[in-house]
Design an enzyme around this catalytic site. Structure first.
Site, PDB file in Angstrom:
ATOM      1  N   CYS A  44       0.109   2.734  15.219  1.00  0.00           N
ATOM      2  CA  CYS A  44      -1.047   2.636  13.545  1.00  0.00           C
ATOM      3  C   CYS A  44      -1.566   4.057  13.727  1.00  0.00           C
ATOM      4  O   CYS A  44      -1.206   4.701  12.928  1.00  0.00           O
ATOM      5  CB  CYS A  44      -1.509   1.181  14.160  1.00  0.00           C
ATOM      6  SG  CYS A  44      -2.717   1.112  12.342  1.00  0.00           S
ATOM      7  N   CYS A  49       1.071   3.098  10.611  1.00  0.00           N
ATOM      8  CA  CYS A  49       0.080   2.535   9.014  1.00  0.00           C
ATOM      9  C   CYS A  49      -0.688   3.475   8.355  1.00  0.00           C
ATOM     10  O   CYS A  49       0.098   3.716   7.632  1.00  0.00           O
ATOM     11  CB  CYS A  49      -0.120   1.130  10.083  1.00  0.00           C
ATOM     12  SG  CYS A  49      -0.447   0.599  11.400  1.00  0.00           S
ATOM     13  N   LYS A  52       1.723   6.841   8.036  1.00  0.00           N
ATOM     14  CA  LYS A  52       2.952   6.541   7.011  1.00  0.00           C
ATOM     15  C   LYS A  52       2.367   5.930   5.650  1.00  0.00           C
ATOM     16  O   LYS A  52       3.009   6.245   4.358  1.00  0.00           O
ATOM     17  CB  LYS A  52       3.707   5.129   7.393  1.00  0.00           C
ATOM     18  CG  LYS A  52       4.564   4.276   6.761  1.00  0.00           C
ATOM     19  CD  LYS A  52       4.310   2.944   6.185  1.00  0.00           C
ATOM     20  CE  LYS A  52       3.154   2.250   6.245  1.00  0.00           C
ATOM     21  NZ  LYS A  52       4.011   0.737   6.914  1.00  0.00           N
ATOM     22  N   TYR A 178      11.604  -2.721   7.964  1.00  0.00           N
ATOM     23  CA  TYR A 178      10.680  -2.236   7.278  1.00  0.00           C
ATOM     24  C   TYR A 178      10.183  -0.919   6.980  1.00  0.00           C
ATOM     25  O   TYR A 178      10.282   0.357   6.015  1.00  0.00           O
ATOM     26  CB  TYR A 178       9.119  -2.702   7.461  1.00  0.00           C
ATOM     27  CG  TYR A 178       7.988  -2.297   8.511  1.00  0.00           C
ATOM     28  CD1 TYR A 178       7.976  -1.734   8.346  1.00  0.00           C
ATOM     29  CD2 TYR A 178       8.912  -3.509   9.644  1.00  0.00           C
ATOM     30  CE1 TYR A 178       6.682  -1.720   9.345  1.00  0.00           C
ATOM     31  CE2 TYR A 178       7.700  -3.302  10.642  1.00  0.00           C
ATOM     32  CZ  TYR A 178       6.496  -2.169  10.286  1.00  0.00           C
ATOM     33  OH  TYR A 178       5.832  -2.114  11.731  1.00  0.00           O
ATOM     34  N   GLU A 182      10.229   1.995   4.165  1.00  0.00           N
ATOM     35  CA  GLU A 182       9.354   2.957   3.648  1.00  0.00           C
ATOM     36  C   GLU A 182       9.702   4.209   3.641  1.00  0.00           C
ATOM     37  O   GLU A 182       9.586   5.049   3.111  1.00  0.00           O
ATOM     38  CB  GLU A 182       8.861   2.773   4.652  1.00  0.00           C
ATOM     39  CG  GLU A 182       7.742   1.020   4.816  1.00  0.00           C
ATOM     40  CD  GLU A 182       6.984   0.551   5.419  1.00  0.00           C
ATOM     41  OE1 GLU A 182       5.828  -0.506   5.291  1.00  0.00           O
ATOM     42  OE2 GLU A 182       6.542   1.156   7.022  1.00  0.00           O
ATOM     43  N   HIS A 433      -6.878 -11.773 -16.358  1.00  0.00           N
ATOM     44  CA  HIS A 433      -6.122 -10.952 -17.657  1.00  0.00           C
ATOM     45  C   HIS A 433      -6.465  -9.757 -17.981  1.00  0.00           C
ATOM     46  O   HIS A 433      -7.816  -9.464 -18.172  1.00  0.00           O
ATOM     47  CB  HIS A 433      -6.454 -11.383 -18.845  1.00  0.00           C
ATOM     48  CG  HIS A 433      -4.572 -11.436 -19.672  1.00  0.00           C
ATOM     49  ND1 HIS A 433      -3.439 -11.412 -19.429  1.00  0.00           N
ATOM     50  CD2 HIS A 433      -4.750 -11.236 -21.150  1.00  0.00           C
ATOM     51  CE1 HIS A 433      -2.550 -11.742 -20.935  1.00  0.00           C
ATOM     52  NE2 HIS A 433      -3.901 -10.964 -21.187  1.00  0.00           N
ATOM     53  N   GLU A 438      -1.882 -12.230 -11.912  1.00  0.00           N
ATOM     54  CA  GLU A 438      -2.097 -13.854 -12.622  1.00  0.00           C
ATOM     55  C   GLU A 438      -1.442 -14.537 -13.150  1.00  0.00           C
ATOM     56  O   GLU A 438      -1.257 -15.461 -12.342  1.00  0.00           O
ATOM     57  CB  GLU A 438      -2.488 -13.489 -14.430  1.00  0.00           C
ATOM     58  CG  GLU A 438      -1.784 -13.107 -15.152  1.00  0.00           C
ATOM     59  CD  GLU A 438      -2.530 -12.879 -16.289  1.00  0.00           C
ATOM     60  OE1 GLU A 438      -3.003 -13.478 -17.290  1.00  0.00           O
ATOM     61  OE2 GLU A 438      -2.464 -11.472 -17.584  1.00  0.00           O
TER      62      GLU A 438
END
Ligand SMILES: Cc1cc2nc3c(=O)[nH]c(=O)nc-3n(C[C@H](O)[C@H](O)[C@H](O)COP(=O)(O)OP(=O)(O)OC[C@H]3O[C@@H](n4cnc5c(N)ncnc54)[C@H](O)[C@@H]3O)c2cc1C
Length: 450
Positions: A44, A49, A52, A178, A182, A433, A438
């Protein structure tokens, strides 16, 4: 604890899972040692992670520069310096390596540098020495796998992609998971002419089908050449790639993101009596115990759910089980995850097809819209959100999103899903908002039954 053994816990592998398990065990009073053959922090921190995501931030700047013009900024033609990005990334990774090592030292963990292997249920060999431990933890992670085609050795994997001398002009990324999407997004964002080739019909197998289909559309709209049902069969010197349909292409870099295998080879596992699954992963129970009572395994080497926060949770649970007097199983349900493709996507809970298998009847809510941020510009990118609701209980059992900062948004939604919130409770929540998020509390119309 007894002194019959040199240590109460010997951990092999100082990555995400091993460091967490070792530190927490030491804090609970255990005498702990950890062996690491590479750099602390594991995949990682060093080749996963963290670097990356840093690359992904760099690649996003390209879109942001385009947006800037719509907001009235005139920015002269920008130049990108790959070497500077690499150097800055490496400095940050060095810092993190130090942080991980200090965490262990400060917790009183003994550090061994080198490749460790098992000699039995309580013995580990490291640097020619045998060390004994009441419990052994295997946390050796996984390694990228290349397909067995002629010329595969000419291609790289994600490991090397973090250290390229220079950026290629034309890159081929092979895979549909993934890591493939990526890296295709990263290369494209950094200005590389990028092709993504995947043998399947839809990207991101295992995710909700809408995510894979829509991500392919969005990536193609940005300019990545997305080729489905296309698999390389041969790579020749000079990086001419021939595909299984006879087509061919010329590239400057070929990267395989075609899966990872658990690091179980040459560890002495079989000799110690540890059973492996068909995928070569260490088979463990809910408490991360292997077929040998004193040997445990966590993280990618068990191939359960290969994510850093899962590996660290498994490490924490194991420490509590072994040294905290609190047997703690790992809960792999409703683990949220993000894919840092461009655009980002994130998900928690069940994809629609899995929810249908489990619950029979489900209600589906979907929204697809252009974000306010892009309303004044030429970007066609659409945000996509989807809720999967068990029709009988009205619980939200899946939430999926494609769009900017999807991971940041889904992390919050994941708490509600984990707590079993109903669609009515989502609806009763007042939105913030104007945000994209939302929309998750204002989706009123069920998608029609297919
Ligand atoms: C390109 C890429 C991107 C990723 N992105 C993400 C992401 O965004 N989010 C996410 O959650 N996860 C991501 N992951 C997955 C994540 O990195 C892994 O799930 C995680 O690192 C697993 O932790 P681990 O402790 O099982 O193994 P690792 O972190 O791999 O640690 C294993 C350690 O064991 C050491 N070791 C191996 N054998 C021995 C031995 N015999 N003796 C001593 N030491 C040994 C290795 O050197 C390594 O340091 C990504 C992975 C990759 C490859």
């Amino acid at each position: 604890m007894s002194d019959t053994f040199d240590y109460d816990l010997f951990t092999i592998g100082g990555g995400s899972g091993g460091v967490r398990a070792s530190r927490v065990s030491a804090n609970l009073g255990a005498r702990v040692a950890v062996a690491e053959s590479g750099r602390f922090g594991g995949t990682c921190v060093n080749v996963g992670c963290i670097p990356k995501k840093l690359f992904s931030y760099a690649a996003h700047v390209r879109d942001e520069l385009k947006d800037a013009a719509d907001f009235g900024w005139d920015i002269p033609e920008p130049a990108f310096d790959w070497k500077r990005l690499l150097a800055n990334k490496d400095r940050e990774i060095d810092r993190l390596n130090g942080v991980y090592e200090r965490i262990l030292v400060n917790a009183g963990v003994t550090i061994f540098r080198g490749k460790a292997s098992l000699k039995g249920g309580h013995e580990v060999e490291i640097n020619g020495k045998t060390v004994t431990a009441r419990h052994i933890l295997v946390a050796t992670g996984s390694w990228p796998q290349k397909p067995a085609i002629p010329g595969a050795e000419l291609a790289i994997t994600s490991n090397e992609a973090f250290h390229l001398d220079k950026l290629p002009q034309r890159a081929l990324v092979v895979g549909g998971g993934y890591i493939a999407v990526e890296f295709a997004s990263i290369f494209h964002g950094l200005g590389v002419d990028t092709t993504l080739a995947y043998r399947g019909t839809r990207l991101l197998r295992g995710f909700d089908a809408d995510l894979g289909t829509r991500l392919a559309e969005e990536m193609a709209r940005k300019g990545v050449s997305v080729l489905l049902q296309k698999n390389p069969s041969k790579i020749e010197q000079g990086l001419k790639v021939t595909f299984d349909d006879g087509a061919s292409g010329q590239f400057d870099l070929v990267m395989f993101a075609t899966g990872r295998v658990p690091n179980t080879a040459k560890l002495g596992l079989e000799a110690a009596g540890v059973k492996l699954g068909a995928d070569g992963a260490i088979a463990v129970d809910n408490y991360s115990k292997s077929s040998v009572d004193s040997i445990h395994a966590i993280g990618d080497v068990t191939n359960r759910m290969n994510l850093t926060p899962v590996a660290t949770s498994e490490g924490m649970a194991l420490a509590k089980t072994l040294f905290g007097g609190a047997p703690t199983p790992v809960d792999h349900d409703n683990v949220p995850t993000a894919v840092f493709a461009h655009p980002n996507l994130a998900t928690v809970g069940l994809p629609e097809h899995r929810a249908r298998e489990r619950y029979g009847k489900v209600d589906i809510y979907k929204a697809s819209f252009r974000s306010l941020k892009h309303s004044m510009g030429t970007r066609e990118e659409k945000i996509f959100m989807k809720l999967v609701v068990d029709a009988a209980s009205q619980k939200v059992v899946g939430a999926h999103m494609i769009g900017p900062e999807a991971g940041e948004i889904i992390q919050g939604i994941a708490i509600a899903v984990k707590l079993g919130a109903t669609k009515a409770q989502f609806d009763a929540t007042i939105g913030i908002h104007p945000t994209a998020a939302e929309e998750f509390v204002t989706m009123r119309e069920k998608a029609p039954e297919l």
